[in-house]
Design an enzyme around this catalytic site. Structure first.
Site, PDB file in Angstrom:
ATOM      1  N   PRO A 296      66.209  48.771 -29.352  1.00  0.00           N
ATOM      2  CA  PRO A 296      65.391  48.305 -28.239  1.00  0.00           C
ATOM      3  C   PRO A 296      64.417  49.384 -27.778  1.00  0.00           C
ATOM      4  O   PRO A 296      64.776  50.557 -27.713  1.00  0.00           O
ATOM      5  CB  PRO A 296      66.424  48.015 -27.133  1.00  0.00           C
ATOM      6  CG  PRO A 296      67.652  48.763 -27.512  1.00  0.00           C
ATOM      7  CD  PRO A 296      67.607  49.025 -28.995  1.00  0.00           C
ATOM      8  N   GLY A 297      63.204  48.988 -27.527  1.00  0.00           N
ATOM      9  CA  GLY A 297      62.210  49.928 -26.993  1.00  0.00           C
ATOM     10  C   GLY A 297      61.749  49.419 -25.647  1.00  0.00           C
ATOM     11  O   GLY A 297      62.169  49.897 -24.593  1.00  0.00           O
ATOM     12  N   ARG A 298      60.921  48.375 -25.706  1.00  0.00           N
ATOM     13  CA  ARG A 298      60.347  47.796 -24.491  1.00  0.00           C
ATOM     14  C   ARG A 298      61.405  47.490 -23.431  1.00  0.00           C
ATOM     15  O   ARG A 298      61.213  47.752 -22.249  1.00  0.00           O
ATOM     16  CB  ARG A 298      59.630  46.490 -24.872  1.00  0.00           C
ATOM     17  CG  ARG A 298      58.871  45.847 -23.732  1.00  0.00           C
ATOM     18  CD  ARG A 298      58.411  44.417 -24.126  1.00  0.00           C
ATOM     19  NE  ARG A 298      57.864  44.317 -25.450  1.00  0.00           N
ATOM     20  CZ  ARG A 298      56.554  44.383 -25.741  1.00  0.00           C
ATOM     21  NH1 ARG A 298      55.676  44.513 -24.789  1.00  0.00           N
ATOM     22  NH2 ARG A 298      56.142  44.284 -26.991  1.00  0.00           N
ATOM     23  N   TYR A 339      46.271  42.314 -26.932  1.00  0.00           N
ATOM     24  CA  TYR A 339      47.194  41.168 -27.117  1.00  0.00           C
ATOM     25  C   TYR A 339      47.060  40.102 -26.046  1.00  0.00           C
ATOM     26  O   TYR A 339      47.986  39.297 -25.864  1.00  0.00           O
ATOM     27  CB  TYR A 339      48.668  41.636 -27.078  1.00  0.00           C
ATOM     28  CG  TYR A 339      48.990  42.934 -27.747  1.00  0.00           C
ATOM     29  CD1 TYR A 339      48.926  43.055 -29.132  1.00  0.00           C
ATOM     30  CD2 TYR A 339      49.393  44.034 -27.002  1.00  0.00           C
ATOM     31  CE1 TYR A 339      49.240  44.254 -29.738  1.00  0.00           C
ATOM     32  CE2 TYR A 339      49.712  45.243 -27.603  1.00  0.00           C
ATOM     33  CZ  TYR A 339      49.632  45.345 -28.984  1.00  0.00           C
ATOM     34  OH  TYR A 339      49.950  46.522 -29.579  1.00  0.00           O
ATOM     35  N   CYS A 366      33.527  51.345 -20.275  1.00  0.00           N
ATOM     36  CA  CYS A 366      32.250  50.682 -20.545  1.00  0.00           C
ATOM     37  C   CYS A 366      32.428  49.570 -21.559  1.00  0.00           C
ATOM     38  O   CYS A 366      31.951  49.656 -22.695  1.00  0.00           O
ATOM     39  CB  CYS A 366      31.247  51.701 -21.047  1.00  0.00           C
ATOM     40  SG  CYS A 366      30.632  52.646 -19.683  1.00  0.00           S
ATOM     41  N   GLU A 367      33.163  48.568 -21.168  1.00  0.00           N
ATOM     42  CA  GLU A 367      33.428  47.409 -22.024  1.00  0.00           C
ATOM     43  C   GLU A 367      33.567  46.220 -21.094  1.00  0.00           C
ATOM     44  O   GLU A 367      34.382  46.278 -20.153  1.00  0.00           O
ATOM     45  CB  GLU A 367      34.793  47.545 -22.728  1.00  0.00           C
ATOM     46  CG  GLU A 367      34.969  48.731 -23.590  1.00  0.00           C
ATOM     47  CD  GLU A 367      34.609  48.484 -25.036  1.00  0.00           C
ATOM     48  OE1 GLU A 367      34.420  47.322 -25.420  1.00  0.00           O
ATOM     49  OE2 GLU A 367      34.500  49.476 -25.759  1.00  0.00           O
ATOM     50  N   TYR A 395      54.703  50.882 -24.100  1.00  0.00           N
ATOM     51  CA  TYR A 395      53.430  50.692 -24.792  1.00  0.00           C
ATOM     52  C   TYR A 395      52.229  50.855 -23.865  1.00  0.00           C
ATOM     53  O   TYR A 395      51.206  50.191 -24.038  1.00  0.00           O
ATOM     54  CB  TYR A 395      53.403  49.328 -25.515  1.00  0.00           C
ATOM     55  CG  TYR A 395      54.570  49.145 -26.458  1.00  0.00           C
ATOM     56  CD1 TYR A 395      54.665  49.901 -27.623  1.00  0.00           C
ATOM     57  CD2 TYR A 395      55.612  48.263 -26.168  1.00  0.00           C
ATOM     58  CE1 TYR A 395      55.747  49.762 -28.484  1.00  0.00           C
ATOM     59  CE2 TYR A 395      56.707  48.124 -27.017  1.00  0.00           C
ATOM     60  CZ  TYR A 395      56.768  48.874 -28.178  1.00  0.00           C
ATOM     61  OH  TYR A 395      57.835  48.743 -29.022  1.00  0.00           O
TER      62      TYR A 395
HETATM   63  N1  LLP Z   1      62.169  48.684 -34.311  1.00  0.00           N
HETATM   64  C1  LLP Z   1      61.067  48.565 -35.091  1.00  0.00           C
HETATM   65  C2  LLP Z   1      61.194  48.776 -36.532  1.00  0.00           C
HETATM   66  C3  LLP Z   1      59.830  48.249 -34.520  1.00  0.00           C
HETATM   67  O1  LLP Z   1      58.762  48.125 -35.288  1.00  0.00           O
HETATM   68  C4  LLP Z   1      59.732  48.067 -33.120  1.00  0.00           C
HETATM   69  C5  LLP Z   1      58.458  47.754 -32.478  1.00  0.00           C
HETATM   70  C6  LLP Z   1      60.906  48.219 -32.344  1.00  0.00           C
HETATM   71  C7  LLP Z   1      62.106  48.521 -32.984  1.00  0.00           C
HETATM   72  C8  LLP Z   1      60.910  48.084 -30.849  1.00  0.00           C
HETATM   73  O2  LLP Z   1      60.529  46.831 -30.429  1.00  0.00           O
HETATM   74  P1  LLP Z   1      60.662  46.451 -28.865  1.00  0.00           P
HETATM   75  O3  LLP Z   1      62.121  46.439 -28.523  1.00  0.00           O
HETATM   76  O4  LLP Z   1      59.941  47.470 -28.108  1.00  0.00           O
HETATM   77  O5  LLP Z   1      60.031  45.123 -28.783  1.00  0.00           O
HETATM   78  N2  LLP Z   1      52.418  47.637 -29.018  1.00  0.00           N
HETATM   79  C9  LLP Z   1      53.017  46.321 -28.912  1.00  0.00           C
HETATM   80  C10 LLP Z   1      54.417  46.311 -29.422  1.00  0.00           C
HETATM   81  C11 LLP Z   1      54.521  46.792 -30.853  1.00  0.00           C
HETATM   82  C12 LLP Z   1      55.943  46.856 -31.305  1.00  0.00           C
HETATM   83  C13 LLP Z   1      56.044  47.515 -32.626  1.00  0.00           C
HETATM   84  N3  LLP Z   1      57.356  47.659 -33.122  1.00  0.00           N
HETATM   85  C14 LLP Z   1      52.951  45.871 -27.469  1.00  0.00           C
HETATM   86  O6  LLP Z   1      52.373  46.595 -26.646  1.00  0.00           O
HETATM   87  O7  LLP Z   1      53.410  44.781 -27.132  1.00  0.00           O
END
Ligand code: LLP
Length: 445
Positions: A296-298, A339, A366-367, A395
């Site tokens: 998990p990231g987000r 997005y 400037c966009e 992000y």
């Molecule tokens: N594992 C892998 C292999 C990934 O590619 C990603 C995210 C994650 C874990 C974590 O995913 P999460 O739990 O954060 O959804 N920049 C975009 C999101 C790109 C995500 C890329 N990969 C945004 O701002 O929505």
């Protein structure tokens, strides 16, 4: 009398944040005080919120699927501080570049908990990661197999990233397992099996499992369920060829609140369901239960972040709209332009005031497309008001740029009413630090 209450339903994205006498409180700190102390734009990061979410992942998996690893996806928010808070919980890290690896190690993340992902790892990244002693690589190209074999002396653990062909209902730019994805090897067309089998030829590469990440900001359970079915079918197929699969990395992708109507599940629900589906698949298919890895990231850092802005220019275009411009924009939040991401906002010291005016919140780049929120109802705005946008922990800082030579805003960590820098502000001097006015010498080259 000081009254502290939870933000009401209108501010669901503000989650655990509180309001005291109409002022937004983050990690016990008043939003306006933070803006005054540190200036704006400012990323505020509620440490306890991120730590408790990470702990929730661990807590539920300890109960439901004790053979697990939670790897925080660094790309969501990467700075040394985040690892200093997450590593003590026993969490590992997913990194996708030498820079993320360096930051994770500097922040105290042990190398033997680091998974190195990426669809085009460079040779120097690979040799650096091997020297650092990363736990494993997640292989995403044939070329990197050769590079790992060239650089490693002892058997290096690797996972193979597979594309099980699951279309998650999310923005197409954050889907990763569509048939045309640049990530992974397709299970359906036999490439994944071919790659896994080819690894058996290397003495210094140890195949330990499969990895798949189906996309990001996913609210439904079904895509995860399908991913588990398809990857465990593949495990069975590999077992039949005599190949053992010890780990199954299901990536991240668990959604969070951005708007009132968003209905993400809790980490407990996502994980309980994942554990249930995996246990059931393992039993039905008679395969050895793999270690479950989640990334998990987000969901760990997203709702822990709030961005504070100062309102500047307000411009009404007769019969069209009123823009209220803030001191941030696409340089610190590119997600809207990339997005079509949507956000809500409150005036930091008038959180509960009646929302009487409609604004488009513009950034300062400037966009024409640099509009952070289209048509939001807010109390009447004046220059100098502090606007708070929730759910900006993931992000945002990690995707910020110096576009228009705007400084990347600092990140301030808050906890129990105290605040401290997690990332210091960039100065103009920092912005030109690596600039060089070229002087060509007489000798060519
Ligand atoms: N594992 C892998 C292999 C990934 O590619 C990603 C995210 C994650 C874990 C974590 O995913 P999460 O739990 O954060 O959804 N920049 C975009 C999101 C790109 C995500 C890329 N990969 C945004 O701002 O929505």
């Amino acid at each position: 009398m000081m009254m502290t209450k939870k933000t009401d339903e209108l501010f669901a994205p503000f989650g655990s944040l509180a309001v005291r006498n109409g002022e937004l409180i983050i990690g016990g700190c008043g939003a306006n005080d933070l803006a005054k102390k540190y200036g704006t734009p400012l990323y505020v990061f509620d440490v306890d919120r991120a730590v408790s979410t990470a702990a929730a992942y661990i807590g539920i998996l300890e109960k439901e699927y004790p053979d697990f690893t939670v790897c925080y996806a660094s790309k969501a928010f990467c700075c040394t501080g985040i690892y200093s808070f997450l590593a003590p919980l026993g969490v590992g890290a997913d990194v996708v570049s030498g820079g993320e690896l360096y930051t994770a190690l500097k922040g105290g993340m042990p190398a033997d908990r680091i998974y190195f992902h990426g669809n085009n790892k460079t040779e120097s990244e690979i040799s650096y990661a091997i020297d650092a002693g990363v736990e494993c690589f997640v292989i995403d190209s044939e070329r990197e197999i050769e590079l790992i074999a060239k650089h490693t002396k002892k058997p290096q653990n690797v996972l193979v990233r597979v594309n099980p062909g699951v279309e998650a209902h999310t923005h197409r730019f954050i889907q990763t397992t569509t048939p045309d994805s640049k990530f992974g090897f397709s299970i359906a067309d036999g490439s994944a099996a071919r790659i896994v089998k080819s690894l058996q030829n290397y003495k210094n590469i140890k195949f330990v499992g499969l990895s798949c990440h189906i996309g990001s900001q996913i609210f439904e359970l079904e895509p995860f369920e399908i991913a588990i079915e398809k990857t465990t079918d593949f495990i069975l197929e590999l077992n039949r060829s005599g190949i053992d699969v010890k780990r199954l990395d299901l990536g991240g992708g668990f959604g969070i609140h951005y708007l009132k109507g968003d209905l993400p599940l809790t980490p407990e629900k996502y994980m309980a369901h994942t554990a249930k589906c995996l246990k059931s698949a393992v039993e039905r298919k008679h395969i050895n239960p793999p270690r479950l890895v989640v990334e998990p990231g987000r969901s760990i850092v997203g709702e822990a972040g709030v961005t504070l802005y100062t309102v500047g220019a307000i411009k009404t275009i007769k019969d069209v709209k009123t823009y209220a411009a803030v001191d941030g924009g696409m340089f610190e939040n590119p997600r809207v332009a990339m997005y079509d991401a949507e956000y809500t906002a409150v005036v930091a010291d008038r959180v509960n005031a009646e929302r009487t005016h409609k604004y488009s919140i513009a950034g300062k780049c400037c966009e024409s497309g640099d509009v952070l929120i289209e048509g939001i109802m807010l109390p009447e705005l004046h220059a100098g008001d502090i606007l708070a946008v929730p759910s900006t922990g993931a992000y945002h800082y990690s995707m910020a740029s110096n576009y228009n030579r705007n400084a990347v805003p600092p990140v301030v960590a808050v906890r129990n009413g105290s605040s401290a820098y997690m990332v210091k502000p960039q100065t103009y001097e920092d912005i030109v630090r690596n600039d060089v006015i070229p002087v060509f010498s007489e000798d060519k080259q």
